[in-house]
Design a protein around this motif. Structure first.
Motif, PDB file in Angstrom:
ATOM      1  N   ARG A  30       0.842  -1.210   0.000  1.00  0.00           N
ATOM      2  CA  ARG A  30       0.000   0.000   0.000  1.00  0.00           C
ATOM      3  C   ARG A  30       0.872   1.253   0.000  1.00  0.00           C
ATOM      4  O   ARG A  30       0.531   2.251  -0.626  1.00  0.00           O
ATOM      5  N   GLU A  33       2.039   1.771  -3.478  1.00  0.00           N
ATOM      6  CA  GLU A  33       0.924   2.240  -4.300  1.00  0.00           C
ATOM      7  C   GLU A  33       0.636   3.721  -4.028  1.00  0.00           C
ATOM      8  O   GLU A  33       0.344   4.494  -4.956  1.00  0.00           O
ATOM      9  N   THR A  34       0.750   4.121  -2.767  1.00  0.00           N
ATOM     10  CA  THR A  34       0.485   5.520  -2.412  1.00  0.00           C
ATOM     11  C   THR A  34       1.507   6.442  -3.068  1.00  0.00           C
ATOM     12  O   THR A  34       1.142   7.438  -3.701  1.00  0.00           O
ATOM     13  N   SER A  37       1.054   6.589  -6.734  1.00  0.00           N
ATOM     14  CA  SER A  37      -0.155   7.352  -7.100  1.00  0.00           C
ATOM     15  C   SER A  37       0.125   8.846  -7.110  1.00  0.00           C
ATOM     16  O   SER A  37      -0.286   9.568  -8.030  1.00  0.00           O
ATOM     17  N   VAL A  38       0.840   9.325  -6.085  1.00  0.00           N
ATOM     18  CA  VAL A  38       1.158  10.762  -6.040  1.00  0.00           C
ATOM     19  C   VAL A  38       1.997  11.142  -7.259  1.00  0.00           C
ATOM     20  O   VAL A  38       1.702  12.127  -7.954  1.00  0.00           O
ATOM     21  N   LEU A  41       0.066  11.073 -10.576  1.00  0.00           N
ATOM     22  CA  LEU A  41      -0.817  12.242 -10.750  1.00  0.00           C
ATOM     23  C   LEU A  41      -0.012  13.512 -11.000  1.00  0.00           C
ATOM     24  O   LEU A  41      -0.470  14.419 -11.707  1.00  0.00           O
ATOM     25  N   MET A  77       1.957  16.270  -0.595  1.00  0.00           N
ATOM     26  CA  MET A  77       1.694  14.914  -0.089  1.00  0.00           C
ATOM     27  C   MET A  77       2.966  14.065  -0.061  1.00  0.00           C
ATOM     28  O   MET A  77       2.993  13.005   0.576  1.00  0.00           O
TER      29      MET A  77
ATOM     30  N   VAL B  38      -6.166   8.567  -8.210  1.00  0.00           N
ATOM     31  CA  VAL B  38      -6.984   9.547  -7.485  1.00  0.00           C
ATOM     32  C   VAL B  38      -7.762   8.852  -6.369  1.00  0.00           C
ATOM     33  O   VAL B  38      -7.764   9.298  -5.210  1.00  0.00           O
ATOM     34  N   HIS B  40      -7.174   5.901  -4.962  1.00  0.00           N
ATOM     35  CA  HIS B  40      -6.285   5.367  -3.918  1.00  0.00           C
ATOM     36  C   HIS B  40      -5.921   6.471  -2.929  1.00  0.00           C
ATOM     37  O   HIS B  40      -5.956   6.260  -1.713  1.00  0.00           O
ATOM     38  N   LEU B  41      -5.569   7.637  -3.457  1.00  0.00           N
ATOM     39  CA  LEU B  41      -5.156   8.728  -2.558  1.00  0.00           C
ATOM     40  C   LEU B  41      -6.334   9.256  -1.740  1.00  0.00           C
ATOM     41  O   LEU B  41      -6.153   9.703  -0.602  1.00  0.00           O
ATOM     42  N   TRP B  44      -6.455   6.804   1.017  1.00  0.00           N
ATOM     43  CA  TRP B  44      -5.306   7.024   1.907  1.00  0.00           C
ATOM     44  C   TRP B  44      -5.578   8.187   2.869  1.00  0.00           C
ATOM     45  O   TRP B  44      -5.220   8.131   4.051  1.00  0.00           O
TER      46      TRP B  44
END
Lengths: 154, 154
Positions: A30, A33-34, A37-38, A41, A77, B38, B40-41, B44
């Protein structure tokens, strides 16, 4: 005041324990993945701005303003996203160990990206193409500079 | 005024063409990755707030304020993130076709989530625990309501 200090100390301890404690495989996945993801994006939002700066797309001030605001939110973030240390876990990641070995150097790179994102917001508010082009280039440089030192080569 | 209207019309046409044009496999994969990033965050950031609202974690007003601001930024990315229509592509996704079949219903769900995120920002600024708990619950309900109709069951 004593109570505040105690609270602050225990909060720091909690954060520190969280970051240095070994993560379960699920927590590590996780965490990867976090942070991905940031960064995904950030790329999604800077992509069209890079195209505008290079003259491959017409400048759209509304789009620059929208994406610049998103980039500030996303860049802010990054410290939390990279707090979980996944060095001890078997994860598929381009994040190099040096991120957690040299946290101050990494934090400085993140701060440079936050600062560059804020400069882009200012430039976009003004709406001058040259200023926006310069600010987009400046932000792109901070991305590249961090990738050079802290991301595995493709 | 005529020029403005023409510009607006051509911008709408461009967006519409982009959304309805068939995507290459790479574009479709990136589109899925973007919307999953988006969401996932959002998870989070709402996770610890849900724990606070349920009494499993002490309320931390700074954390609620930070995450609420992020949730507003992320919720506002949802319309762009879901604009690319991947129905014609072979992608691994939980996004149901009804998202693009009933775009107005989907847009209304997104707006409800944006509105609930903004209410959470207001509650967090006030710092009252009951108000924050209610706003967190309200935001969680909008997430669940959208998932019920527009996301495949696990």
């Amino acid at each position: 005041m004593t109570r505040c200090r105690l609270f602050a100390a225990s909060a720091l301890l909690a954060v520190s324990s969280l970051a240095s404690a070994e993560l379960t495989p699920e927590q590590a996945e996780r965490a990867v993945e976090t942070r991905q993801s940031v960064l995904h994006l950030m790329g999604w939002n800077i992509g069209p701005l890079g195209a505008m700066a290079r003259g491959r797309m017409d400048f759209d001030v509304d789009r620059v303003q929208t994406n610049a605001g998103r980039l500030v939110a996303l860049a802010n973030m990054l410290p939390d996203a990279f707090a979980p240390d996944t060095r001890a876990n078997e994860v598929s990641t381009e994040a190099l160990d040096v991120i957690w070995e040299q946290p101050e150097a990494f934090a400085a790179k993140i701060q440079a990206t936050i600062d560059a994102s804020n400069r882009l917001v200012e430039a976009a508010a003004g709406g001058d193409e040259n200023a926006m082009r310069e600010a987009i280039g400046g932000l792109g440089s901070t991305c590249g500079s961090c990738h050079d030192d802290f991301r595995a080569d493709d």
